[in-house]
Design an enzyme around this catalytic site. Structure first.
Site, short mmCIF file in Angstrom:
data_model
loop_
_atom_site.label_atom_id
_atom_site.label_comp_id
_atom_site.label_asym_id
_atom_site.label_seq_id
_atom_site.Cartn_x
_atom_site.Cartn_y
_atom_site.Cartn_z
N SER A 1 0.95 -1.20 -0.04
CA SER A 1 0.03 0.07 -0.12
C SER A 1 1.04 1.41 -0.01
O SER A 1 1.86 1.42 0.74
CB SER A 1 -0.81 -0.03 1.37
OG SER A 1 -1.19 1.41 1.48
N HIS B 1 -1.19 -1.87 -3.92
CA HIS B 1 -2.38 -1.64 -3.52
C HIS B 1 -2.52 -0.22 -3.28
O HIS B 1 -1.99 0.76 -2.71
CB HIS B 1 -2.48 -2.35 -1.99
CG HIS B 1 -3.81 -2.09 -1.16
ND1 HIS B 1 -4.54 -3.01 -1.21
CD2 HIS B 1 -4.10 -1.13 -0.44
CE1 HIS B 1 -5.68 -2.47 -0.37
NE2 HIS B 1 -5.26 -1.47 0.33
N ASP C 1 -5.15 2.80 -2.25
CA ASP C 1 -6.25 3.26 -1.38
C ASP C 1 -6.77 4.54 -1.99
O ASP C 1 -6.16 5.71 -1.84
CB ASP C 1 -5.58 3.39 -0.05
CG ASP C 1 -5.19 2.09 0.75
OD1 ASP C 1 -6.08 1.36 0.92
OD2 ASP C 1 -4.16 2.07 1.02
N MET D 1 -9.53 7.13 -1.32
CA MET D 1 -10.60 7.70 -0.33
C MET D 1 -11.12 9.19 -0.74
O MET D 1 -10.55 10.09 -1.37
CB MET D 1 -9.60 7.78 1.00
CG MET D 1 -9.00 6.66 1.54
SD MET D 1 -8.18 6.93 3.37
CE MET D 1 -6.98 5.56 3.33
N HIS E 1 -8.30 -0.38 -4.12
CA HIS E 1 -9.32 -0.34 -2.57
C HIS E 1 -9.78 0.65 -2.35
O HIS E 1 -9.39 1.86 -2.25
CB HIS E 1 -8.32 -0.77 -1.11
CG HIS E 1 -9.27 -0.64 -0.04
ND1 HIS E 1 -8.40 -0.77 1.15
CD2 HIS E 1 -10.43 -1.01 0.19
CE1 HIS E 1 -9.45 -0.71 2.04
NE2 HIS E 1 -10.52 -0.91 1.25
N MET F 1 -12.33 3.28 -0.83
CA MET F 1 -13.13 3.80 0.43
C MET F 1 -13.87 4.93 -0.15
O MET F 1 -13.44 6.01 0.55
CB MET F 1 -12.13 3.85 1.42
CG MET F 1 -11.55 2.57 1.98
SD MET F 1 -9.84 2.88 2.79
CE MET F 1 -8.74 2.76 1.35
N MET G 1 -10.61 -6.24 6.42
CA MET G 1 -10.18 -5.22 7.21
C MET G 1 -9.73 -5.53 8.69
O MET G 1 -10.59 -5.62 9.38
CB MET G 1 -10.94 -3.88 7.17
CG MET G 1 -11.28 -3.18 5.90
SD MET G 1 -9.66 -2.72 5.01
CE MET G 1 -9.19 -1.46 6.01
N ASP H 1 -6.09 -6.47 5.16
CA ASP H 1 -5.54 -5.15 5.06
C ASP H 1 -5.66 -4.42 6.31
O ASP H 1 -6.66 -4.25 6.91
CB ASP H 1 -6.49 -4.52 3.98
CG ASP H 1 -5.91 -2.96 3.75
OD1 ASP H 1 -4.85 -2.44 4.33
OD2 ASP H 1 -6.90 -2.08 2.97
C1 DX5 Z 1 -6.19 1.82 5.77
C2 DX5 Z 1 -5.73 1.42 4.25
C3 DX5 Z 1 -4.57 0.39 4.31
C4 DX5 Z 1 -3.43 1.15 4.94
C5 DX5 Z 1 -2.46 -0.04 5.37
O1 DX5 Z 1 -7.49 2.30 5.40
O2 DX5 Z 1 -7.00 0.64 3.44
O3 DX5 Z 1 -4.48 -0.30 3.08
O4 DX5 Z 1 -2.54 1.89 3.71
O5 DX5 Z 1 -1.65 0.58 6.20
P1 DX5 Z 1 -1.10 -0.02 7.30
O6 DX5 Z 1 -0.06 -1.20 6.62
O7 DX5 Z 1 0.02 0.86 7.69
O8 DX5 Z 1 -1.93 -0.57 8.22
ZN ZN Z 2 -6.27 -0.70 1.81
#
Ligand code: DX5
Ligand code: ZN
Length: 240
Positions: A11, A36, A38, A40, A69, A71, A140, A182
């Site tokens: 990520s 990965h 993320d 948001m 991913h 969100m 998660m 994750d």
């Molecule tokens: C959190 C993300 C994760 C995050 C993981 O909402 O979906 O993918 O980047 O990071 P770590 O490994 O630091 O928890």
């Molecule tokens: Zn994620």
């Protein structure tokens, strides 16, 4: 780094965001199997990152798998753009308040892997209506929104039973059947995740710590997950 059971998807949430493509390459050269991403929207989660435009530009680094991913509250509204951006898999949250099935169908029709993520408090049964449309279940182990949070071991117990969620639709391409974990995955939690039979570990902030040797950290995390998996098989009596 072949031969490990569980893959790593790095990520980039906490990498040097001013050098996204070189950070992706650094993770891949360090042994990450995938990237990965993320996404948001500041609504589904209290944080804002990047969108399909940036992912599309990042595709210039090569053909390595990109796991998106999402969100975001309205994955259906933006799905064409994420498909066009070249994501290999697209996972969004089962907790969104809009129809889920049409969006999963759209992802599969585009030839991409379709996934649903579940927050720590959401039971696996929330996925029941979508069992034959899923390639990925993402468990998660932190509340989505930020990297660097503590791994929630209770939520991780859903990893093993998540493998039973998948069911293929007759006449359609069989699902890829990947369970991802994750949140908070690092050298302290990898063995446990491996023992639960996880297929893909999303690893974020631990890779981007100052002075971190990404490649030895990824190697260690994969080895620990293998160790956990072997322990589980031994308990089940499947190996010597
Ligand atoms: C959190 C993300 C994760 C995050 C993981 O909402 O979906 O993918 O980047 O990071 P770590 O490994 O630091 O928890
Ligand atoms: Zn994620």
């Amino acid at each position: 780094m072949a031969g490990h059971r569980a893959l790593v998807s790095a990520s980039i949430l906490d990498c040097d965001l001013s050098n996204l493509s070189s950070e992706c390459l650094r993770a891949l050269e360090g042994g990450s199997d995938r990237i990965h991403l993320d996404v948001m929207d500041g609504h589904f989660v209290p944080n804002i990152t990047f969108g399909p435009g940036i992912i599309k530009r990042l595709r210039a680094i090569g053909s390595q798998p990109f796991d998106a991913h999402l969100m975001i509250s309205e994955p259906g509204r933006y799905m064409d753009q994420f498909i066009d951006a070249g994501c290999t898999s697209i996972t969004f949250h089962v907790e969104v308040e809009e129809p889920i099935e049409p969006t999963l169908l759209k992802i599969r029709k585009a030839g991409r892997l379709a996934g649903l993520a579940i927050k720590p408090a959401t039971p696996l049964s929330a996925l029941d209506p979508y069992r034959d449309l899923l390639d990925i279940v993402m468990v998660m182990t932190v509340e989505p929104g930020f990297g660097g949070q503590k791994f929630m071991a209770d939520a991780a117990t859903k990893i093993d039973p998540a493998h039973a969620v998948f069911r293929d639709r007759p006449g359609e391409t069989p699902s890829a059947r990947e369970v991802h974990v994750d949140g908070g995955v690092n050298r302290d939690s990898a063995e446990y995740c491996g023992s639960l039979g996880v297929d893909v570990m999303v690893v974020g902030s631990t890779l981007w710590k100052k002075g971190q040797d990404i490649s030895s950290e990824i190697r260690l995390i994969k080895q620990l997950a293998d160790q956990g998996y072997r322990g589980r098989r031994r308990i089940a009596g499947e190996v010597e």
